[in-house]
Design a protein around this motif. Structure first.
Motif, short mmCIF file in Angstrom:
data_model
loop_
_atom_site.label_atom_id
_atom_site.label_comp_id
_atom_site.label_asym_id
_atom_site.label_seq_id
_atom_site.Cartn_x
_atom_site.Cartn_y
_atom_site.Cartn_z
N LYS A 448 0.79 -1.18 0.03
CA LYS A 448 -0.15 -0.15 0.09
C LYS A 448 0.82 1.05 -0.12
N PHE A 450 1.55 5.49 -0.52
CA PHE A 450 0.87 6.89 -0.69
C PHE A 450 1.70 7.91 -1.53
N ASP A 464 -3.38 11.06 -5.39
CA ASP A 464 -3.27 9.96 -5.08
C ASP A 464 -4.50 9.11 -5.57
N ASN A 465 -4.50 8.11 -6.47
CA ASN A 465 -5.58 7.11 -6.75
C ASN A 465 -5.98 6.17 -5.91
N GLU A 466 -5.13 6.06 -4.60
CA GLU A 466 -5.59 4.90 -3.72
C GLU A 466 -5.67 3.46 -4.35
N ASP A 467 -4.64 3.38 -5.23
CA ASP A 467 -4.76 2.06 -5.73
C ASP A 467 -3.14 1.74 -6.03
N ASN A 496 2.78 1.76 4.20
CA ASN A 496 1.80 1.57 5.31
C ASN A 496 2.36 0.63 6.30
#
Length: 714
Positions: A448, A450, A464-467, A496
């Motif tokens: 994960k 960021f 950030d596309n969070e993928d 993370n």
């Protein structure tokens, strides 16, 4: 026998004659008295009767006085032939243990005497040798067993003599004998027997499975299949530890190891082995049982065994961030022998070439000697060696698998190198690049990431596309490559996991000219290069052209050097005296190999003419010898003078052909055409045949033919 005619008065006027079977040879007649006599002994077996004819004739007139009389002489048989057997020796067999009266074989004799006359041919059989084991039927000659339960194992061969006697066996009869060899064949009437009731075997405890310990063998007096035996273990405390296999060729039972042995666990085993016939005859069950048993005791001998590990393999897991010298696990081994010697442990360095691990030799604890890194190697396959201190040669190995567990010790980075540009006519919020990241670590929950900017940037921003991806967007309208051609955008990437790791990657963004659809046309760096000179593609094209031209020049030069010289004379039809065609232009006066100048001085030397050594002639006409022309001193002096001039002339080219000849050759069909020798014979020559030689000689035909015509007219 006597013949007598009624006309015989006893005065000798009659003569008796005899004819028919044996007349004159076997039988003769007294011509005066008519008595018939036999000249030798008569054998009825040769001929049983004879037919004869007798007649009385007048001795003076030789005329018969009575008709011819025919009579038969029949030979009476006497006992003069003994019985004979067709074979001198007979061979027969009968199973052992046969009952009395079992037929063995029949023998038959023959007698040549007349069976219809008396008892001369009546044969009676009797046994002369072989009693009391065998008997013979007097009338038939059948030999039968006379004793019960004759045992082959006691005696298997018998010789019987049989007599055949005529005259019904009475006194005075003739006899003949024959021999019969009788063999007793085997039956399964004997059970197998072990020579002893107990046998003791020994085997080291280190013997592998399948090792032969020893053998047992039961003897059987029978032969062949009747003696075949099958072995098996029927009882004992080692039935699960040992096997027995029957060896067919030797009829032995081979005892083998079925499971690994251990002296410290058990030292003695007892087996009960049975041997039984495989082919039993039901007629002889009463002689059984057809099997036997033996007790086999097996002692296990102590052997200095190598150490034994507590496990067949070990698996240890350790985090990659442990400190040096940390123990990651312990292996355990013991000496299985009763002495229980201490054990020494070591690592096989072929399985740990980088020496990352080490082991305590006394207790088997494995510890780290270098830092671990899961990203370099996630598994380490080690081999630990255990050896007895008192006997270091006895060693045992065990595999140890070390798995390195992940620790978040690597920061994420850009997945690839990004070549990013922004159009001069870009608007605010326009997407110019999508970025992603990678991390060498492998957390349990997955990766994960960021994305953020290291500082606020007035020109660009990151979303950030969070993928695990992010978008790079513009924050203002319009860019000018003449003012600023390149922007540097620091992007912070963090994960993370614990502890959190982050890194800063810098994007290089070029300002480029684009069309209305946003397609890049030129950027600041390329625009500066174009005015300065040619593009890379143009330079490559020019270089290729130069290489092609060089190749063409080299090929042209090579072809020019390989071009062959054409010969002066192309046709093989030219008719000349003593000409050798070499397809060569000639080398002049200095070319002494082209033509032997000695031929001009001495025409007789043509037979010893030498060929050129510098080239190979294509055609060689063998000269035929003709009468030599008279020597010409003036021509010879002229040629020698010219030859001397050319030999001393440094500017004369080599291999120049000599054009002046004083000798035209020998044996030409047209003879010599030279004007040097035509002075005395010109009036006698007729050159009309030159016209028949073809177009090549038309000119000569006109010259010489015309000359003759002019001369005649004048």
């Amino acid at each position: 026998m006597e013949l007598h005619s009624d006309q015989d008065k006893g005065d000798g006027s009659l003569k008796y004659i005899l004819s028919g079977d044996g007349a004159g040879t076997l039988f003769i007649i007294d011509e005066k008295t008519g008595d018939i006599h036999a000249t030798r002994r008569i054998d009825r077996e040769e001929k049983a009767f004879y037919t004869l004819r007798a007649q009385a004739i007048n001795r003076r007139t030789l005329r018969p006085v009575e008709p011819e009389s025919e009579f038969v002489i029949k030979i009476h048989d006497i006992n003069d032939n003994e019985p004979t057997f067709p074979e001198e020796v007979y061979t027969a067999s009968v199973p052992e243990m046969s009952v009395v009266g079992t037929s063995v074989v029949q023998v038959t004799a023959t007698d040549a005497d007349d069976p219809s006359y008396g008892n001369s041919a009546r044969i009676i059989y009797s046994i002369l040798q072989g009693q009391p084991y065998f008997s013979v039927e007097p009338e038939t000659g059948i030999i039968r067993t006379a004793l019960p339960n004759m045992n082959r194992e006691n005696r298997d061969q018998y010789q019987v003599v049989i007599q055949a006697k005529d005259m019904g066996g009475q006194m005075g009869g003739l006899s003949g004998t024959t021999t019969v060899n009788i063999t007793l064949t085997d039956v399964n009437d004997n059970p197998p027997r072990f020579p002893q009731s107990t046998i003791h075997l020994r085997i080291p405890e280190s013997s592998p499975v399948g090792t032969a310990i020893g053998s047992v063998k039961a003897t059987d007096a029978d032969t062949g299949k009747n003696a075949e035996v099958e072995y098996r273990i029927i009882d004992g405390d080692g039935t699960d530890m040992f096997d027995i296999v029957t060896q067919k060729d030797t009829q032995e039972g081979i005892i083998t190891v079925r499971k690994p042995l251990d002296y410290e666990t058990r030292r003695l085993y007892t087996l009960k082995v049975e041997a039984e016939n495989t082919h039993v005859d039901p007629r002889f069950y009463y002689l059984g049982p057809f099997k036997d048993t033996i007790i086999v005791k097996i002692s296990v001998e102590d052997v200095d065994e190598p150490p034994v590990f507590s496990r067949s393999s070990y698996l240890f897991e350790v985090h990659e961030d442990i400190e040096l010298g940390t123990i990651i696990g312990t292996v355990m081994a013991r000496d299985p022998d009763s002495a229980s010697s201490p054990i020494r442990f070591s690592l096989d360095r072929h399985t740990d070439l980088d020496r990352i691990f080490n082991i305590h030799s006394g207790n088997g604890s494995i510890y780290t000697s270098k830092p671990l890194d899961r990203e370099i190697s996630q598994w380490h396959n080690l081999s630990v060696i255990a050896a007895e201190i008192n006997n270091p040669k006895d060693t045992t190995r065990v595999p140890v698998y070390v798995r390195i567990l992940d620790v978040n010790d690597n920061a994420p980075q850009f997945a690839v190198f990004y070549d990013t540009f922004v159009c001069e006519n870009a608007r605010a919020g326009q997407l110019i690049q999508t970025i992603s990241a990678v991390d060498k670590d492998d957390p349990l929950g997955g990766q994960k990431f960021f994305f953020s900017l290291a500082a606020v940037n007035p020109n660009f921003t990151v979303q950030d596309n969070e993928d695990n991806t992010a978008r790079i967007l513009t924050r203002r309208n319009g860019f000018s490559r003449h003012e600023i051609s390149t922007y540097l955008l620091p992007v912070v990437i963090s994960d993370n996991d614990y502890p959190i790791q982050s890194s800063t990657g810098t994007l290089t963004i070029r300002v480029c000219a684009c069309d209305s659809r946003g397609n890049m046309q030129s950027c600041s760096a390329e625009a500066l290069l174009l005015p300065a000179g040619l593009s890379t593609g143009a330079l490559v094209a020019i270089l290729l052209c130069i290489i092609i031209l060089l190749v063409i020049v080299v090929l042209f030069a090579a072809l020019k050097r390989q071009r062959k010289k054409e010969p002066l004379i192309l046709s093989k039809e030219d008719i000349r005296d003593n000409i050798v065609s070499y397809n060569d232009e000639g080398g002049g006066e200095e070319d002494t190999q082209a033509f032997d100048i000695g031929t001009l001085r001495n025409p007789a030397a043509i037979e010893d003419k030498k060929l050129r050594r510098d080239i190979i002639p294509e055609t060689l006409f063998v000269p035929r010898r003709t009468p030599s022309a008279p020597d010409n001193t003036d021509v010879r002096d002229f040629i020698n003078q010219r030859l001397k001039e050319h030999d001393t002339d440094p500017s004369a080219p080599p291999y120049d052909s000599l054009a002046t000849y004083a000798y035209e050759g020998n044996d030409s069909i047209a003879e010599s055409l030279s004007s040097l020798e035509s002075g005395t014979t010109e009036g006698d020559q007729n050159y009309d045949y030159l016209r028949e030689w073809g177009p090549r000689f038309n000119k000569l035909a006109e010259m010489y033919g015309g000359g003759e015509s002019d001369k005649d007219t004048s």
